[in-house]
Each structure stands twice: as structure tokens, then as C-alpha cells.
Design an enzyme around this catalytic site. Structure first.
Site, mmCIF file in Angstrom:
data_model
loop_
_atom_site.group_PDB
_atom_site.id
_atom_site.type_symbol
_atom_site.label_atom_id
_atom_site.label_comp_id
_atom_site.label_asym_id
_atom_site.label_seq_id
_atom_site.Cartn_x
_atom_site.Cartn_y
_atom_site.Cartn_z
ATOM 1 N N ASP A 136 5.346 4.985 2.084
ATOM 2 C CA ASP A 136 5.701 6.145 2.914
ATOM 3 C C ASP A 136 6.620 5.716 4.052
ATOM 4 O O ASP A 136 7.619 6.371 4.347
ATOM 5 C CB ASP A 136 4.441 6.802 3.500
ATOM 6 C CG ASP A 136 3.588 7.431 2.404
ATOM 7 O OD1 ASP A 136 4.131 7.643 1.301
ATOM 8 O OD2 ASP A 136 2.393 7.684 2.644
ATOM 9 N N SER A 143 0.830 -1.202 0.000
ATOM 10 C CA SER A 143 0.000 0.000 0.000
ATOM 11 C C SER A 143 0.863 1.249 0.000
ATOM 12 O O SER A 143 2.067 1.199 0.215
ATOM 13 C CB SER A 143 -0.885 0.007 1.248
ATOM 14 O OG SER A 143 -0.071 0.281 2.372
ATOM 15 N N LYS A 144 0.186 2.372 -0.204
ATOM 16 C CA LYS A 144 0.881 3.657 -0.202
ATOM 17 C C LYS A 144 1.553 3.886 1.156
ATOM 18 O O LYS A 144 2.638 4.432 1.241
ATOM 19 C CB LYS A 144 -0.133 4.755 -0.487
ATOM 20 C CG LYS A 144 0.450 6.141 -0.412
ATOM 21 C CD LYS A 144 -0.494 7.144 -1.033
ATOM 22 C CE LYS A 144 -0.458 8.486 -0.339
ATOM 23 N NZ LYS A 144 0.853 8.947 0.085
ATOM 24 N N ARG A 145 0.876 3.416 2.196
ATOM 25 C CA ARG A 145 1.439 3.600 3.540
ATOM 26 C C ARG A 145 2.774 2.847 3.705
ATOM 27 O O ARG A 145 3.697 3.345 4.332
ATOM 28 C CB ARG A 145 0.438 3.139 4.608
ATOM 29 C CG ARG A 145 0.470 4.074 5.801
ATOM 30 C CD ARG A 145 -0.580 3.759 6.838
ATOM 31 N NE ARG A 145 -1.943 3.766 6.349
ATOM 32 C CZ ARG A 145 -2.871 2.893 6.728
ATOM 33 N NH1 ARG A 145 -2.563 1.931 7.576
ATOM 34 N NH2 ARG A 145 -4.090 2.968 6.261
#
Ligand code: GLU
Length: 510
Positions: A269, A264-266
Site C-alpha cells: 500500500d 506485507s500488504k502495508r
């Protein structure tokens, strides 16, 4: 393969394309090229509520950046245009009508409240809350209501949807090129909506109709669409298209680096890596998500990395140019299990491909950075510097940082080296070394080395004890390219000047 291979990548423009979607596009591209077929880009924008400004341009730009451009698409055109579903809206209703006529679909008039009520009742009775063969007769549709009543409602302009009518107990089987035989029972499925109240098709109807009309031979898509596949198989059957139904290949997920769940994008990050091909600015919130391109990855490295996340070549080769991937790719070697994203591997690929780029290419990648730092090197000198340091970096953009001393005087000196190596007698030695090197006639790596060794011997010092102070004095850094080549490239005047300066300005470590 008997018929022409035609594959499609069919993203919905609902946001930036996830890197997993890019991998799907890549596998489609590879498969098409391997079999001399066509790679089609179809924009599936039937769900206008989820439309996001700029997402379609983003998809085009990402594919272009990676060099996996479609043969047919909205921009490219082609014999099956239009390639955007919102421009094909008038084509779908006839197929919903055909299904109603043949008894495989029906009108349903239920209001949102009635649907909610059904769900609650079924849940309370601990039954699965589905609109299906069991529940449909207690709902308001053209199977439960009289023909007159149905006609009255339609004439009256009452809103309705069209649902597929699934048989109660039937096994749906199909062969998946990656997973083998997949078997699902219709009692695990529901009567999905095919045409919405506004007369527009849902994903399922539009997708199957378009794949049929566009003569798609293989549907290669993400695993998240596997649950929809049995429904699609039934649609092909009920529409009379089973003979030319495409083959299916559902690709496993790209997993988090720890293997637990979808990337995921998380995760990106947190792990400091992008999960999107290009930087994306959310048009509503203005939030920026990082992209591979802007983070300094080379497109060939991204393609190679993605190809190996889920596909295994027959030998242990790891580096594949796009054309080699085309030759080597096959769906049989696509893995059933998910592939863990590995950021170190991604950087490794970039490192490898950076080494293969010419110094001219790399120079153009860092030109604006070089300029904004106020450096104005001669092209040949810049290319020599790049050749000397590229082995040390994973990204072209790191070159100006590790090579800054080739373009300007050291602004500071690595403190650890100062503390450890810049002993009391060092400033004097470094100054004298400057004098010795000033005498070297032909300032090349081997003559510098000889002069340096002779100097150390004359001072009864080990070369090791002066080597690092010398490097520190000319570059400010603890490490770097091979020292004598580095000195040659810097040139005699610069080297001598820096040795003198350092001997004066660096405070002694003890
Ligand atoms: N529009 C679907 C998506 O956004 C396409 C799925 C498919 O390839 O059938 O991924």
C-alpha cells in the site's frame, strides 16, 4: 533422481494468496517440470475457523493466470484424490491411533483453564511454558493418569486431544536442500496436538499423512514452516515412513524493499505495488487489495520477477520465458538469505515483456479502455500507434494516455512548453509551417523531414527552435515518439489542421 519427482503446493484457503506463496507455487512448478515430475495442488483446510469464502477459487485462478497450473488437484483430479483435506477427514484418525499404540502419542484431557494455569506457573518459575517431557506428568493425560481413569474418561465422552510424545533429549537432524543440515533438540520442541477435540487433525498430522500417501518426493515451502520440520521428521519416523520421507527445501522470505522484515500488504500500500497476484475483495469488510493482474502486469513478467527473487541463474541472464526457467531452475541455486522486493525491477520486467507482445495482443489488452474513451480506430492504425509508443511505457494500460492525440484532437497543451517555447513569432511560424507541409506530396517521414528543414532554413531558424512547438501543436505533449514518424502516422490533413488550430488557440508564452 531415482524416484518420480512429486511436489505439492499446499495452501490454506484463509485469504488471498500472498505473492510469496505464489513464488513457492512457482518454484514447485519449475522443479516438477524440470524433472518430468508432477505438481500437485492440495488445499489444506483442516482449520475450519480460518476458512475464508472465495479463497480456494482465488488460488486456482491465480495459478491459472500465471500459467503454472497443477497436474493434480481439486479441479484437475488425479490418482490420489481427494485433494482437499476437509474431504479426507476420515483418513487421519487411524494414524493418531497407531501412534498411541506404538507409544509415540497420548491422550490429553486438560481443559483450557488447566493449560492456562500450567503456562502461568511455568512462566512464574521462569521456565519455558511448554507441554513437554518436563511438564506433561503434572498434567491430565494418558501418561500421568491410570489406565482405568483414562478409560473412564473416554467412555464418559470427556473431550480430549492427542499429543505427540517427544523424547526428552534427542537431536533431530535432517538435510534441507536449501539450508544444508538442520539440527534441533527435542528439548526446544513441545508435544504438539495431532488430533483436536473434534477428532480432526491439526496441520502437522494431516500434512505428513497426506505427503506420505500422495508419494510426495520433495517438500518445497516457505521458511515459516522450518520450525515445524523437525516435528514432521519425527512423525515420519514414528509412523514407520522414514525410508520414503520427502526431501525438504525451505525457501527464504520475500523481504520488504528495505530488507527489514517480511513483505506485507502495508508495504505494498505504501509503495504503490500489489502483494497479491489478483485483486482481492475481502468478503467480510469489502476492502479491496490490489493485484498484479489488475494493475496491468503481464503474467510472464510476474513469473520472471518472482523466479529471480531468491533463485540465481548460473550466468547473468535476467529474462527467462517460463520454459527457460524450467530448464535453468535448480534448488542448489536457491538462496538461503531473504530476497528484497524491488518494485522498479518488477516494472522493468513488465516493460521488457510488453515489448515482446504483438501489437494485436496489446490492442486486445486495451480494447475496452479505447472503447470507453469513445475512440474507434481502424485496427491497422491502432496497431501502428501501439508499435510506435510501447517503448515509452511499462504497462499496456498507459498507452491510451500517452497516445491519446493519435485518436483525438489535443485537449490542452503542455504548459511548460508553452511558457518556454511558444514565443511571439511562433504562432505565425507554425501556421506557415502548416502551409508548407500541406504541399508535401508523399507524406512520409523523410519527405516531411526535408520539407521541415527547408522551411526552417527559409525562415533562418534553427530546426530545434521550431521542432518542439510543432510537436506541441500536433500532440499537446512535450515528448513522444520520433517526430517525423509520428507526423506520418497522423497523416497530412490532421497535421496541417492541428498546426493551424494551435497557431490560433495557444496563447503566446511571453
Ligand atoms: N498449509 C500450509 C500453508 O498454508 C502448508 C505448509 C506446507 O507446505 O507444508 O502454507
Amino acid at each position: 533422481m531415482d524416484n518420480k519427482v512429486r511436489v505439492r503446493f499446499a495452501p490454506s484457503p484463509t485469504g488471498p494468496l500472498h505473492i510469496g506463496g505464489v513464488r513457492t507455487a512457482l518454484y514447485n512448478y519449475l522443479f516438477a517440470h524440470k524433472h518430468g515430475g508432477d505438481f500437485i495442488l492440495r488445499i489444506e483446510d483442516t482449520d475450519q475457523k480460518r476458512f475464508v469464502e472465495g479463497a480456494e477459487d482465488y488460488i486456482n485462478e491465480a495459478l491459472a493466470w500465471l500459467g503454472i497450473s497443477p497436474d493434480e488437484g481439486v479441479r484437475e483430479g488425479g490418482a490420489f484424490a481427494p485433494y482437499k483435506q476437509s474431504e479426507r477427514m476420515s483418513m487421519y484418525k487411524q494414524y493418531a491411533d497407531q501412534l498411541i499404540e506404538s507409544g509415540h502419542a497420548y491422550y490429553a484431557f486438560d481443559t483450557p483453564e488447566e493449560l492456562d494455569e500450567m503456562r502461568q506457573k511455568l512462566e512464574a518459575a521462569r521456565m519455558s511454558a511448554k507441554y513437554d517431557a518436563t511438564s506433561r506428568m503434572s498434567m491430565k493425560n494418558s501418561l500421568s493418569l491410570s489406565a482405568d481413569e483414562v478409560q473412564r474418561r473416554i467412555d464418559n465422552g470427556d473431550p480430549y486431544v492427542v499429543r505427540i510424545k517427544l523424547p526428552r533429549q534427542e537431536e533431530v537432524r535432517f538435510h534441507d536442500e536449501v539450508r544444508g543440515w538442520v539440527v534441533v533438540h527435542t528439548n526446544q520442541m513441545d508435544d504438539k496436538v495431532l488430533l483436536k477435540q473434534d477428532g480432526l487433525p491439526t496441520y502437522h498430522l494431516a500434512n505428513v499423512v497426506d505427503d506420505h500417501i500422495m508419494e510426495i518426493s520433495h517438500v518445497i515451502r516457505g521458511e515459516e514452516w522450518l520450525p515445524s520440520a523437525p516435528l514432521h521428521v519425527l512423525l515420519y519416523r514414528y509412523l514407520g515412513w522414514e525410508d520414503t520421507m520427502p526431501k525438504f527445501a525451505h525457501l527464504s522470505l520475500l523481504l520488504k524493499p528495505n530488507g527489514k522484515g517480511k513483505l506485507s500488504k502495508r508495504d505494498g500500500d505504501a509503495g504503490g505495488f500489489p502483494v497479491f497476484p489478483l485483486e482481492w475483495k475481502d468478503p467480510k469488510t469489502g476492502d479491496i487489495s490490489s493485484g498484479y493482474r489488475e494493475s496491468g502486469y503481464l503474467p510472464e513478467a510476474v513469473n520472471n520477477m518472482l523466479a529471480l527473487l531468491g533463485w540465481h541463474p548460473s550466468d547473468n541472464q535476467e529474462l527467462f520465458a517460463l520454459e527457460e526457467l524450467v530448464q535453468a531452475f535448480s534448488l542448489e541455486k536457491v538462496s538461503k538469505s531473504g530476497a528484497k522486493f524491488d518494485v522498479d525491477k518488477a516494472r522493468w520486467f513488465n516493460h521488457k515483456y510488453l515489448q515482446e507482445r504483438s501489437s494485436e495482443d496489446i490492442a486486445s489488452l486495451i480494447a475496452s479502455d479505447i472503447e470507453s474513451r469513445g475512440w474507434n480506430p481502424e485496427a491497422t492504425y491502432l496497431h501502428q500507434v501501439i508499435d510506435m509508443v510501447k517503448e515509452k511505457v511499462n504497462f499496456a494500460k498507459d498507452i491510451p494516455n500517452v497516445a491519446n492525440f493519435f485518436f483525438e484532437e489535443p485537449k490542452s497543451y503542455d504548459e511548460k512548453v508553452v511558457r518556454k517555447k511558444w514565443k511571439n513569432d511562433v504562432p505565425g511560424l507554425i501556421s506557415e509551417l502548416g502551409d508548407a507541409l500541406a504541399q508535401v506530396e508523399d507524406f512520409n517521414a523523410s519527405s516531411i523531414q526535408s520539407a521541415f528543414e527547408a522551411f526552417a532554413a527559409s525562415k533562418e531558424k534553427s530546426t530545434g527552435s521550431i521542432m518542439q512547438p510543432m510537436r506541441l501543436a500536433v500532440s499537446g505533449q512535450a515528448g513522444g515518439p520520433p517526430i517525423f514518424e509520428m507526423l506520418e502516422l497522423l497523416g497530412k490533413d490532421t497535421v496541417v489542421r492541428r498546426l493551424k488550430t494551435a497557431s490560433e488557440v495557444i496563447p503566446s508564452g511571453e
